[in-house]
Design a protein around this motif. Structure first.
Motif, short mmCIF file in Angstrom:
data_model
loop_
_atom_site.label_atom_id
_atom_site.label_comp_id
_atom_site.label_asym_id
_atom_site.label_seq_id
_atom_site.Cartn_x
_atom_site.Cartn_y
_atom_site.Cartn_z
N UNK A 75 0.83 -1.21 0.00
CA UNK A 75 0.00 0.00 0.00
C UNK A 75 0.86 1.26 0.00
N UNK A 76 1.92 1.25 0.79
CA UNK A 76 2.79 2.41 0.85
C UNK A 76 3.51 2.61 -0.48
N UNK A 77 3.89 1.51 -1.12
CA UNK A 77 4.51 1.59 -2.44
C UNK A 77 3.53 2.19 -3.45
N UNK A 78 2.28 1.76 -3.39
CA UNK A 78 1.26 2.29 -4.29
C UNK A 78 1.04 3.77 -4.04
N UNK A 79 0.96 4.14 -2.79
CA UNK A 79 0.75 5.54 -2.43
C UNK A 79 1.89 6.41 -2.94
N UNK A 80 3.11 5.92 -2.80
CA UNK A 80 4.27 6.68 -3.30
C UNK A 80 4.22 6.83 -4.82
N UNK A 81 3.87 5.74 -5.51
CA UNK A 81 3.79 5.80 -6.97
C UNK A 81 2.72 6.79 -7.42
N UNK A 82 1.57 6.75 -6.76
CA UNK A 82 0.48 7.67 -7.11
C UNK A 82 0.88 9.12 -6.82
N UNK A 83 1.44 9.35 -5.64
CA UNK A 83 1.83 10.71 -5.27
C UNK A 83 2.89 11.25 -6.24
N UNK A 84 3.88 10.43 -6.58
CA UNK A 84 4.91 10.87 -7.54
C UNK A 84 4.31 11.17 -8.90
N UNK A 85 3.34 10.38 -9.30
CA UNK A 85 2.68 10.63 -10.58
C UNK A 85 1.91 11.95 -10.54
N UNK A 86 1.18 12.17 -9.45
CA UNK A 86 0.35 13.37 -9.35
C UNK A 86 1.17 14.65 -9.35
N UNK A 87 2.40 14.59 -8.87
CA UNK A 87 3.23 15.79 -8.87
C UNK A 87 4.16 15.86 -10.08
N UNK A 88 4.11 14.85 -10.95
CA UNK A 88 5.01 14.80 -12.11
C UNK A 88 4.88 16.01 -13.01
N UNK A 89 3.65 16.53 -13.15
CA UNK A 89 3.45 17.70 -14.03
C UNK A 89 3.53 19.02 -13.27
N UNK A 90 4.02 18.97 -12.03
CA UNK A 90 4.20 20.15 -11.18
C UNK A 90 2.90 20.86 -10.82
N UNK A 91 1.79 20.13 -10.91
CA UNK A 91 0.49 20.71 -10.55
C UNK A 91 -0.42 19.59 -10.06
N UNK A 92 -0.99 19.78 -8.88
CA UNK A 92 -1.95 18.80 -8.33
C UNK A 92 -3.31 19.47 -8.35
N UNK A 93 -4.18 18.97 -9.21
CA UNK A 93 -5.52 19.54 -9.33
C UNK A 93 -6.38 19.14 -8.14
N UNK A 94 -7.51 19.80 -8.00
CA UNK A 94 -8.45 19.48 -6.92
C UNK A 94 -8.93 18.04 -7.04
N UNK A 95 -9.22 17.58 -8.25
CA UNK A 95 -9.68 16.20 -8.43
C UNK A 95 -8.58 15.20 -8.09
N UNK A 96 -7.34 15.53 -8.40
CA UNK A 96 -6.22 14.65 -8.04
C UNK A 96 -6.05 14.60 -6.52
N UNK A 97 -6.17 15.74 -5.89
CA UNK A 97 -6.07 15.81 -4.44
C UNK A 97 -7.20 15.00 -3.80
N UNK A 98 -8.40 15.13 -4.34
CA UNK A 98 -9.56 14.41 -3.82
C UNK A 98 -9.38 12.90 -3.97
N UNK A 99 -8.83 12.47 -5.11
CA UNK A 99 -8.61 11.04 -5.32
C UNK A 99 -7.59 10.49 -4.32
#
Length: 142
Positions: A75-99
């Motif tokens: 789970x922690x590995x998944x969370x890290x992968x998702x978080x790294x993906x969400x910040x990859x474009x240098x912007x975390x949208x509201x929908x990404x934050x909500x997910x």
């Protein structure tokens, strides 16, 4: 991590990348690295998911499926992968934050499987087998 978990994690990551309706080049680059890391770069179904938008509801279903059969470490590995993906474009949208918040809530609601640690019986069994082998070698003169 089992192959099925790796593929499901990639599906989740791809779904997360589609949250804002398009894949940014940095997200594509990160997904490519993940696919290579998990040796899934030739998986046709995953390639299809990167070519066609994935809905939030589908991504959440994959998350629930993933969490139902994983350990805390996975789970922690998944969370890290998702978080790294969400910040990859240098912007975390509201929908990404909500997910991400939804993923945390699911993690709290779905208990993880216990980590694979050796039991006392397994440890004792290994010790006894080693002892027996040593005794056999001693008796036979090896």
């Amino acid at each position: 991590m089992e192959a099925s978990h790796k593929k499901l994690l990639m599906q989740i990551a791809i779904g997360c990348a589609w949250l804002d309706g398009h894949l940014h080049q940095r997200e594509i680059d990160y997904l490519t690295k993940l696919l290579e890391h998990y040796h899934l770069e030739s998986d046709l179904q995953l390639r299809q998911f990167t070519a066609t938008p994935v809905s939030i509801s589908q991504t959440e279903r994959w998350m629930a499926e993933y969490l139902a059969d994983t350990t805390e470490t996975e789970r922690q590995e998944a969370l890290a992968a998702i978080a790294n993906l969400l910040i990859a474009d240098n912007f975390v949208s509201e929908s990404e934050h909500q997910l991400l918040d939804d993923f945390y809530a699911m993690m709290a609601a779905i208990p993880p499987h216990p980590e694979a640690t050796p039991t006392l019986v397994e440890i004792t069994g290994k010790f006894v087998r080693k002892l027996m082998q040593s005794l056999t070698n001693l008796v036979s003169g090896n």
